[in-house]
Design a protein around this motif. Structure first.
Motif, PDB file in Angstrom:
ATOM      1  N   ALA A  12     -84.189  25.061  23.224  1.00 59.21           N
ATOM      2  CA  ALA A  12     -84.723  24.005  24.682  1.00 59.21           C
ATOM      3  C   ALA A  12     -83.941  24.576  25.905  1.00 59.21           C
ATOM      4  CB  ALA A  12     -84.064  22.595  24.192  1.00 59.21           C
ATOM      5  N   ALA A  13     -84.830  24.826  26.923  1.00 60.73           N
ATOM      6  CA  ALA A  13     -84.468  24.905  28.376  1.00 60.73           C
ATOM      7  C   ALA A  13     -83.306  23.811  28.683  1.00 60.73           C
ATOM      8  CB  ALA A  13     -85.213  25.140  29.285  1.00 60.73           C
ATOM      9  N   ASP A  14     -83.885  22.580  28.247  1.00 63.94           N
ATOM     10  CA  ASP A  14     -83.128  21.235  28.855  1.00 63.94           C
ATOM     11  C   ASP A  14     -82.713  20.546  27.175  1.00 63.94           C
ATOM     12  OD1 ASP A  14     -81.936  19.014  29.780  1.00 63.94           O
ATOM     13  OD2 ASP A  14     -83.988  18.399  30.757  1.00 63.94           O
ATOM     14  N   ALA A  15     -81.727  20.853  26.892  1.00 63.22           N
ATOM     15  CA  ALA A  15     -81.252  20.246  25.439  1.00 63.22           C
ATOM     16  C   ALA A  15     -81.145  18.695  25.644  1.00 63.22           C
ATOM     17  CB  ALA A  15     -80.111  20.741  24.877  1.00 63.22           C
ATOM     18  N   GLU A  16     -80.508  18.258  26.830  1.00 62.47           N
ATOM     19  CA  GLU A  16     -80.245  17.001  27.056  1.00 62.47           C
ATOM     20  C   GLU A  16     -81.564  16.187  27.349  1.00 62.47           C
ATOM     21  OE1 GLU A  16     -77.815  13.766  27.418  1.00 62.47           O
ATOM     22  OE2 GLU A  16     -76.826  15.733  27.621  1.00 62.47           O
ATOM     23  N   GLY A  17     -82.473  16.566  27.971  1.00 65.41           N
ATOM     24  CA  GLY A  17     -83.810  16.179  28.289  1.00 65.41           C
ATOM     25  C   GLY A  17     -84.622  15.940  26.816  1.00 65.41           C
ATOM     26  N   LEU A  18     -84.566  17.123  26.126  1.00 64.17           N
ATOM     27  CA  LEU A  18     -85.438  17.018  25.003  1.00 64.17           C
ATOM     28  C   LEU A  18     -84.616  16.096  23.860  1.00 64.17           C
ATOM     29  CD1 LEU A  18     -86.919  20.498  24.014  1.00 64.17           C
ATOM     30  CD2 LEU A  18     -88.029  18.231  24.843  1.00 64.17           C
ATOM     31  N   ASP A  35     -69.912  22.755  21.129  1.00 64.29           N
ATOM     32  CA  ASP A  35     -69.570  23.493  22.593  1.00 64.29           C
ATOM     33  C   ASP A  35     -70.363  24.254  23.161  1.00 64.29           C
ATOM     34  OD1 ASP A  35     -66.892  22.270  22.088  1.00 64.29           O
ATOM     35  OD2 ASP A  35     -66.210  24.064  20.873  1.00 64.29           O
ATOM     36  N   ASP A  36     -71.587  24.763  22.415  1.00 61.24           N
ATOM     37  CA  ASP A  36     -72.716  25.683  22.965  1.00 61.24           C
ATOM     38  C   ASP A  36     -73.600  24.691  23.746  1.00 61.24           C
ATOM     39  OD1 ASP A  36     -74.082  24.332  20.922  1.00 61.24           O
ATOM     40  OD2 ASP A  36     -74.565  26.609  19.951  1.00 61.24           O
ATOM     41  N   GLY A  37     -73.550  23.360  23.671  1.00 60.32           N
ATOM     42  CA  GLY A  37     -74.394  22.707  24.410  1.00 60.32           C
ATOM     43  C   GLY A  37     -75.476  22.008  23.757  1.00 60.32           C
ATOM     44  N   SER A  38     -75.426  22.351  22.230  1.00 57.69           N
ATOM     45  CA  SER A  38     -76.384  21.756  21.309  1.00 57.69           C
ATOM     46  C   SER A  38     -76.111  20.381  21.017  1.00 57.69           C
ATOM     47  CB  SER A  38     -76.424  22.639  19.969  1.00 57.69           C
ATOM     48  OG  SER A  38     -76.775  23.808  19.917  1.00 57.69           O
ATOM     49  N   ILE A  39     -77.144  19.563  20.938  1.00 56.30           N
ATOM     50  CA  ILE A  39     -77.134  18.247  20.739  1.00 56.30           C
ATOM     51  C   ILE A  39     -77.836  17.784  19.374  1.00 56.30           C
ATOM     52  CG2 ILE A  39     -77.800  15.959  21.457  1.00 56.30           C
ATOM     53  CD1 ILE A  39     -77.757  17.396  24.397  1.00 56.30           C
ATOM     54  N   GLU A  40     -77.170  17.112  18.586  1.00 54.51           N
ATOM     55  CA  GLU A  40     -77.884  16.792  17.266  1.00 54.51           C
ATOM     56  C   GLU A  40     -78.244  15.542  17.351  1.00 54.51           C
ATOM     57  OE1 GLU A  40     -77.627  17.465  12.549  1.00 54.51           O
ATOM     58  OE2 GLU A  40     -75.646  17.732  13.534  1.00 54.51           O
ATOM     59  N   ILE A  41     -79.645  15.053  17.059  1.00 55.45           N
ATOM     60  CA  ILE A  41     -79.954  13.835  16.807  1.00 55.45           C
ATOM     61  C   ILE A  41     -80.457  13.419  15.521  1.00 55.45           C
ATOM     62  CG2 ILE A  41     -80.595  13.636  19.552  1.00 55.45           C
ATOM     63  CD1 ILE A  41     -83.489  13.841  18.586  1.00 55.45           C
ATOM     64  N   GLY A  42     -80.172  11.999  15.183  1.00 53.66           N
ATOM     65  CA  GLY A  42     -80.686  11.810  13.805  1.00 53.66           C
ATOM     66  C   GLY A  42     -80.984  10.487  13.732  1.00 53.66           C
ATOM     67  N   VAL A  56     -81.815  19.304  15.799  1.00 51.70           N
ATOM     68  CA  VAL A  56     -80.677  19.854  16.860  1.00 51.70           C
ATOM     69  C   VAL A  56     -81.375  20.474  18.026  1.00 51.70           C
ATOM     70  CG1 VAL A  56     -79.123  21.814  17.226  1.00 51.70           C
ATOM     71  CG2 VAL A  56     -79.293  20.323  14.742  1.00 51.70           C
ATOM     72  N   LEU A  57     -81.110  20.271  19.239  1.00 52.08           N
ATOM     73  CA  LEU A  57     -81.708  20.800  20.433  1.00 52.08           C
ATOM     74  C   LEU A  57     -80.830  21.854  20.941  1.00 52.08           C
ATOM     75  CD1 LEU A  57     -84.676  19.416  20.620  1.00 52.08           C
ATOM     76  CD2 LEU A  57     -82.664  17.799  20.068  1.00 52.08           C
ATOM     77  N   SER A  58     -81.005  23.307  20.623  1.00 49.85           N
ATOM     78  CA  SER A  58     -80.296  24.283  20.993  1.00 49.85           C
ATOM     79  C   SER A  58     -80.400  24.845  22.617  1.00 49.85           C
ATOM     80  CB  SER A  58     -80.359  25.209  19.882  1.00 49.85           C
ATOM     81  OG  SER A  58     -79.157  26.224  19.989  1.00 49.85           O
ATOM     82  N   PRO A  59     -79.506  24.842  23.368  1.00 49.29           N
ATOM     83  CA  PRO A  59     -79.791  25.457  24.715  1.00 49.29           C
ATOM     84  C   PRO A  59     -80.180  27.156  24.476  1.00 49.29           C
ATOM     85  CG  PRO A  59     -77.863  24.416  24.763  1.00 49.29           C
ATOM     86  CD  PRO A  59     -78.276  24.417  23.177  1.00 49.29           C
ATOM     87  N   SER A  60     -81.291  27.351  25.182  1.00 48.64           N
ATOM     88  CA  SER A  60     -81.720  28.810  25.038  1.00 48.64           C
ATOM     89  C   SER A  60     -82.391  28.909  26.560  1.00 48.64           C
ATOM     90  CB  SER A  60     -82.870  28.896  23.986  1.00 48.64           C
ATOM     91  OG  SER A  60     -83.374  29.932  24.129  1.00 48.64           O
ATOM     92  N   THR A  61     -82.124  30.210  26.744  1.00 49.85           N
ATOM     93  CA  THR A  61     -82.776  30.717  28.098  1.00 49.85           C
ATOM     94  C   THR A  61     -84.021  31.947  27.728  1.00 49.85           C
ATOM     95  OG1 THR A  61     -81.063  32.514  28.402  1.00 49.85           O
ATOM     96  CG2 THR A  61     -80.893  30.516  29.611  1.00 49.85           C
TER      97      THR A  61
END
Length: 127
Positions: A12-18, A35-42, A56-61
């Motif tokens: 995700a470009a915007d892990a928080e938004g997704l 720590d890498d900014g990944s957010i896991e939802i469940g 898991v929404l993983s930040p990526s450019t």
């Protein structure tokens, strides 16, 4: 013994938004951050290792490929397909054209970052 899907990872470009979008779509809650900014939802109360996989929404450019080779299918749990379609569109999903005939029983949508997913007609029981 076999494996089962325990989590799905989406760049995700915007892990928080997704994370906010998919939490609303699926009725999920945040279950962790890395720590890498990944957010896991469940699923509430179960999170990782429960009967449903976490996301898991993983930040990526990295630029997104033209079309994902894997997509999610979602099914309504407490309303019909038309009502769920309206809800998903209000959350920020948008119709996606991938070559459908128009005769499908599902709707092809894209999340706010353009990741395709399908809204199926058949209602399923909530977990």
């Amino acid at each position: 013994m076999a494996c089962r899907i325990s989590e799905l990872v989406l760049d995700a470009a915007d892990a928080e938004g997704l994370a906010v979008f998919w939490s609303e779509v699926l009725g999920y809650v945040e279950v962790g951050r890395e720590d890498d900014g990944s957010i896991e939802i469940g699923p509430p109360r179960t999170g990782f290792g429960g009967p449903q996989p976490t996301l898991v929404l993983s930040p990526s450019t990295d630029p997104r490929p033209r079309r994902l080779r894997l997509h999610l299918d979602v099914s309504p749990t407490d309303r019909d397909q038309d009502a769920e379609l309206e809800r998903l569109l209000a959350l920020g999903a948008r119709p996606a054209e991938i070559g459908q005939s128009g005769e499908e029983s599902w709707h092809v949508l894209a999340d706010p970052e353009g990741n395709e997913f399908c809204l199926l007609r058949r209602r399923v029981r909530p977990v």
